[in-house]
Design a protein around this motif. Sequence first.
Motif, PDB file in Angstrom:
ATOM      1  N   GLU A 132       0.839  -1.211   0.000  1.00  0.00           N
ATOM      2  CA  GLU A 132       0.000   0.000   0.000  1.00  0.00           C
ATOM      3  C   GLU A 132       0.874   1.260   0.000  1.00  0.00           C
ATOM      4  N   VAL A 133       1.902   1.265   0.841  1.00  0.00           N
ATOM      5  CA  VAL A 133       2.796   2.436   0.893  1.00  0.00           C
ATOM      6  C   VAL A 133       3.579   2.567  -0.413  1.00  0.00           C
ATOM      7  N   TYR A 134       3.977   1.410  -0.985  1.00  0.00           N
ATOM      8  CA  TYR A 134       4.717   1.437  -2.253  1.00  0.00           C
ATOM      9  C   TYR A 134       3.870   2.029  -3.369  1.00  0.00           C
ATOM     10  N   ARG A 135       2.582   1.584  -3.432  1.00  0.00           N
ATOM     11  CA  ARG A 135       1.724   2.113  -4.493  1.00  0.00           C
ATOM     12  C   ARG A 135       1.406   3.589  -4.252  1.00  0.00           C
ATOM     13  N   GLU A 136       1.327   3.995  -2.992  1.00  0.00           N
ATOM     14  CA  GLU A 136       1.019   5.392  -2.704  1.00  0.00           C
ATOM     15  C   GLU A 136       2.190   6.309  -3.037  1.00  0.00           C
ATOM     16  N   ILE A 137       3.396   5.924  -2.642  1.00  0.00           N
ATOM     17  CA  ILE A 137       4.558   6.824  -2.805  1.00  0.00           C
ATOM     18  C   ILE A 137       5.211   6.657  -4.170  1.00  0.00           C
ATOM     19  N   VAL A 138       5.548   5.424  -4.525  1.00  0.00           N
ATOM     20  CA  VAL A 138       6.240   5.181  -5.804  1.00  0.00           C
ATOM     21  C   VAL A 138       5.263   5.188  -6.961  1.00  0.00           C
ATOM     22  N   GLY A 139       4.093   4.558  -6.771  1.00  0.00           N
ATOM     23  CA  GLY A 139       3.130   4.492  -7.856  1.00  0.00           C
ATOM     24  C   GLY A 139       2.233   5.707  -7.981  1.00  0.00           C
ATOM     25  N   ASP A 140       2.409   6.736  -7.139  1.00  0.00           N
ATOM     26  CA  ASP A 140       1.638   7.988  -7.187  1.00  0.00           C
ATOM     27  C   ASP A 140       0.133   7.725  -7.052  1.00  0.00           C
ATOM     28  N   VAL A 141      -0.229   6.736  -6.258  1.00  0.00           N
ATOM     29  CA  VAL A 141      -1.645   6.435  -6.026  1.00  0.00           C
ATOM     30  C   VAL A 141      -2.095   7.241  -4.804  1.00  0.00           C
ATOM     31  N   LEU A 142      -2.986   8.198  -5.049  1.00  0.00           N
ATOM     32  CA  LEU A 142      -3.458   9.036  -3.949  1.00  0.00           C
ATOM     33  C   LEU A 142      -4.450   8.285  -3.063  1.00  0.00           C
ATOM     34  N   LYS A 143      -5.282   7.439  -3.689  1.00  0.00           N
ATOM     35  CA  LYS A 143      -6.245   6.668  -2.886  1.00  0.00           C
ATOM     36  C   LYS A 143      -6.769   5.511  -3.717  1.00  0.00           C
ATOM     37  N   GLU A 144      -7.071   4.410  -3.045  1.00  0.00           N
ATOM     38  CA  GLU A 144      -7.639   3.223  -3.680  1.00  0.00           C
ATOM     39  C   GLU A 144      -8.769   2.687  -2.802  1.00  0.00           C
ATOM     40  N   GLY A 145      -9.730   2.054  -3.455  1.00  0.00           N
ATOM     41  CA  GLY A 145     -10.808   1.440  -2.693  1.00  0.00           C
ATOM     42  C   GLY A 145     -12.057   1.217  -3.534  1.00  0.00           C
ATOM     43  N   TYR A 146     -13.023   0.551  -2.904  1.00  0.00           N
ATOM     44  CA  TYR A 146     -14.272   0.246  -3.592  1.00  0.00           C
ATOM     45  C   TYR A 146     -15.240   1.427  -3.445  1.00  0.00           C
ATOM     46  N   LEU A 147     -15.910   1.740  -4.568  1.00  0.00           N
ATOM     47  CA  LEU A 147     -16.976   2.741  -4.618  1.00  0.00           C
ATOM     48  C   LEU A 147     -18.105   2.203  -5.493  1.00  0.00           C
ATOM     49  N   TRP A 148     -19.309   2.711  -5.215  1.00  0.00           N
ATOM     50  CA  TRP A 148     -20.436   2.416  -6.098  1.00  0.00           C
ATOM     51  C   TRP A 148     -20.510   3.507  -7.156  1.00  0.00           C
ATOM     52  N   LYS A 149     -20.611   3.062  -8.413  1.00  0.00           N
ATOM     53  CA  LYS A 149     -20.668   4.005  -9.529  1.00  0.00           C
ATOM     54  C   LYS A 149     -21.971   3.790 -10.286  1.00  0.00           C
ATOM     55  N   ARG A 174     -17.188  -0.837  -8.041  1.00  0.00           N
ATOM     56  CA  ARG A 174     -15.934  -0.851  -8.792  1.00  0.00           C
ATOM     57  C   ARG A 174     -14.761  -0.520  -7.851  1.00  0.00           C
ATOM     58  N   TRP A 175     -13.598  -1.025  -8.256  1.00  0.00           N
ATOM     59  CA  TRP A 175     -12.347  -0.696  -7.532  1.00  0.00           C
ATOM     60  C   TRP A 175     -11.714   0.525  -8.209  1.00  0.00           C
ATOM     61  N   PHE A 176     -11.620   1.612  -7.456  1.00  0.00           N
ATOM     62  CA  PHE A 176     -11.118   2.879  -8.012  1.00  0.00           C
ATOM     63  C   PHE A 176      -9.664   3.098  -7.568  1.00  0.00           C
ATOM     64  N   THR A 177      -8.870   3.597  -8.513  1.00  0.00           N
ATOM     65  CA  THR A 177      -7.458   3.965  -8.258  1.00  0.00           C
ATOM     66  C   THR A 177      -7.272   5.418  -8.704  1.00  0.00           C
ATOM     67  N   LEU A 178      -6.924   6.272  -7.763  1.00  0.00           N
ATOM     68  CA  LEU A 178      -6.790   7.709  -8.036  1.00  0.00           C
ATOM     69  C   LEU A 178      -5.312   8.089  -8.117  1.00  0.00           C
ATOM     70  N   ARG A 179      -4.947   8.689  -9.233  1.00  0.00           N
ATOM     71  CA  ARG A 179      -3.610   9.240  -9.434  1.00  0.00           C
ATOM     72  C   ARG A 179      -3.739  10.734  -9.750  1.00  0.00           C
ATOM     73  N   PRO A 180      -2.627  11.506  -9.723  1.00  0.00           N
ATOM     74  CA  PRO A 180      -2.736  12.957  -9.968  1.00  0.00           C
ATOM     75  C   PRO A 180      -3.301  13.316 -11.328  1.00  0.00           C
ATOM     76  N   SER A 181      -3.178  12.410 -12.303  1.00  0.00           N
ATOM     77  CA  SER A 181      -3.632  12.763 -13.645  1.00  0.00           C
ATOM     78  C   SER A 181      -4.946  12.103 -14.047  1.00  0.00           C
ATOM     79  N   ASN A 182      -5.336  11.015 -13.381  1.00  0.00           N
ATOM     80  CA  ASN A 182      -6.556  10.319 -13.803  1.00  0.00           C
ATOM     81  C   ASN A 182      -7.141   9.508 -12.645  1.00  0.00           C
ATOM     82  N   LEU A 183      -8.364   9.017 -12.886  1.00  0.00           N
ATOM     83  CA  LEU A 183      -9.082   8.152 -11.945  1.00  0.00           C
ATOM     84  C   LEU A 183      -9.519   6.912 -12.712  1.00  0.00           C
TER      85      LEU A 183
END
Length: 639
Positions: A206-223, A234-243
């Motif tokens: 989790e820390v690796y994906r957050e710091i090295v992979g630039d993942v601001l937040k991950e988790g399940y959301l209803w869309k 759905r499983w959402f992955t948020l980065r500075p440029s896209n979701l």
Amino acid sequence: MDLRSELLKSIWYGFTALDVEKSGKVSKSQLKVLSHNLCTVLCIPHDPVALEEHFRDDDDGPVSSQGYMPYLNKYILDKVVEGSFTKENVDELCWTLTAKKNYKPDRSSSSLLPEKDAFRLWCLFNFLSEDKYPLVMVPDEVEYLLKKVCMAMSIEFNCVELEDFFSSQDSVQQSGINVWVFLEMMNSGKVTKGIEKSIISMAIEEVYREIVGDVLKEGYLWKKGQLRRNWKERWFTLRPSNLLYYTGEDRRDCQGNITLDGNCCVEEIDDDQTLFAHWIKNILFPVLPDRDGKRCMFCLKTLSKTYEMSASDTKQRQEWTTAIQTAIRLHVEGKNSLHKDLKLKRREQREQREKRRQAKEEELQRLRALQEERERKLAELELLKEAQKQAQALMEQDEQRRRQQHEQLQKALEVQLREAEEARVSMQAEMALKEEEAEKQRKRIQELEEMQKRLEEALQQEIKARLDEEAFRYAQAGLLAEEEEKMKALMALQEEQEEYILKTQREKQELKQEMEVKSRALDEAQRQLEEVRANRHRVDQDVVAAQRKLRQASTNVKHWNVQMNRLMRPIGPGEKRPSLGSSFQTFQIPSQRDPGLRLRRNSGTQDRDEESKENVDNSVGSDLEKRHSHASNGDMDIP
């Protein structure tokens, strides 16, 4: 920290891993393999000849890191295109090379981390390390990373364990620790004591994906769907440029990519507002209600679409909206990574703390110096007071002595004034006599000035006579040179005549005609020679006349010199000035010779003697000797 710096950190580990002897150099064959593998993982074409051409001037020996850097920058890093490769593959390549040499954990330890977790910690270390080689991570960054891992494991970080580890390690320096010491600390289990390895691995990932992979937040959301309008998890992955959102947590099936930019915004939807909107919508457009009533909703608005999502609770909704707003802010500010920005800010804070600490130390030193200076000045002040008292006593004694000396000096000055008055009277009498003598001297100086003018006129006459003589000598030298050329021509004609007589006996008639021509030319040359001799005779007469004038001018100069010497002699009292007639009777003109003139004449005589020796004609030679003897008679001394 740009992409090139991140790649160089990983490549530095790969290069040092190939340096088995730790001499800072690697063989060319190993560098070829390393370069080929780097080109493969970076998805750029590999040029196998470039390395040989780059180092063709070197020998077959190893290459240092400074020598490899220009090749690495020119042929590999300059061709890298961001987004065309996976950086994790580059890190895995370099980790494989360096782990074989440097990563040697205790395999029997129960707290040993898996190889994948060690690799991720190595990547995290590279990301948070300082941009200086060899790579180290300062204690503040180590504490930050361990706090992130402990937060991911939902435990509290114990700073005492970290401080104990730092104090027990001799290799830990004030500047930071290297990656192998960091991995040794993680394998020791002091930080993760009593925690399952699976939880540790999940936290590290989790820390690796957050710091090295630039993942601001991950988790399940209803869309909510755009067409069917149904809700799906759905499983959402948020980065500075896209979701990005996937069907599952394994992130294998990507269902969509929402690009974030400055035109996007996120809004929360209140529960009452949501129920009222659904009630109105059902009245106007009767549809089946949602199977599960969705609460904690928020929407993400872009220029083209509006995405409706729902979190599990209010806290999750707040975290997601804050994270999305952070990503939009980073994009607006032109930043690609949140943790890179945070790292720079932490570094600036450390530098500011260091500056403040240094400023405090300097201020303390300055205060200590001021205190010491104040104490020293107080001591000096006490010494000055004692010295002032002693000086006061000495001044009183000096004052008494000065008064006595003043009285004595006053008496002595009165005596000297009387003597000076007497001397002034005698000096006035002497000054009157000196003025009379000065008047006589002025008259004598006037006479001498008149005599000097006459001497200057005589000297000008002498200089003019010498210049005339020089001009006559130059003319005489020109005539002599012309005479020499004529003589040489005459000799050449005679030699040609003799050669023609010896060689052309059979062609007598033709030679006679030529001899007649040569004879006429010889007669013409002899006639010209006679003219030259006549001219030279006239020049000799002019030289004699100039010498006569020079002697007359020298006589006049000597006469005026005698007169000036007589006037310069001071006239004593009682002497009479001799008459001019008597001085002329006793004056005798000495014989005068001009050495410069005699040298020039002698040199001219020698030149003419050499010419006379070369003349083969006896009659012409005798005539020249007579003229030389006549010219030499002009060099006689005149009494």
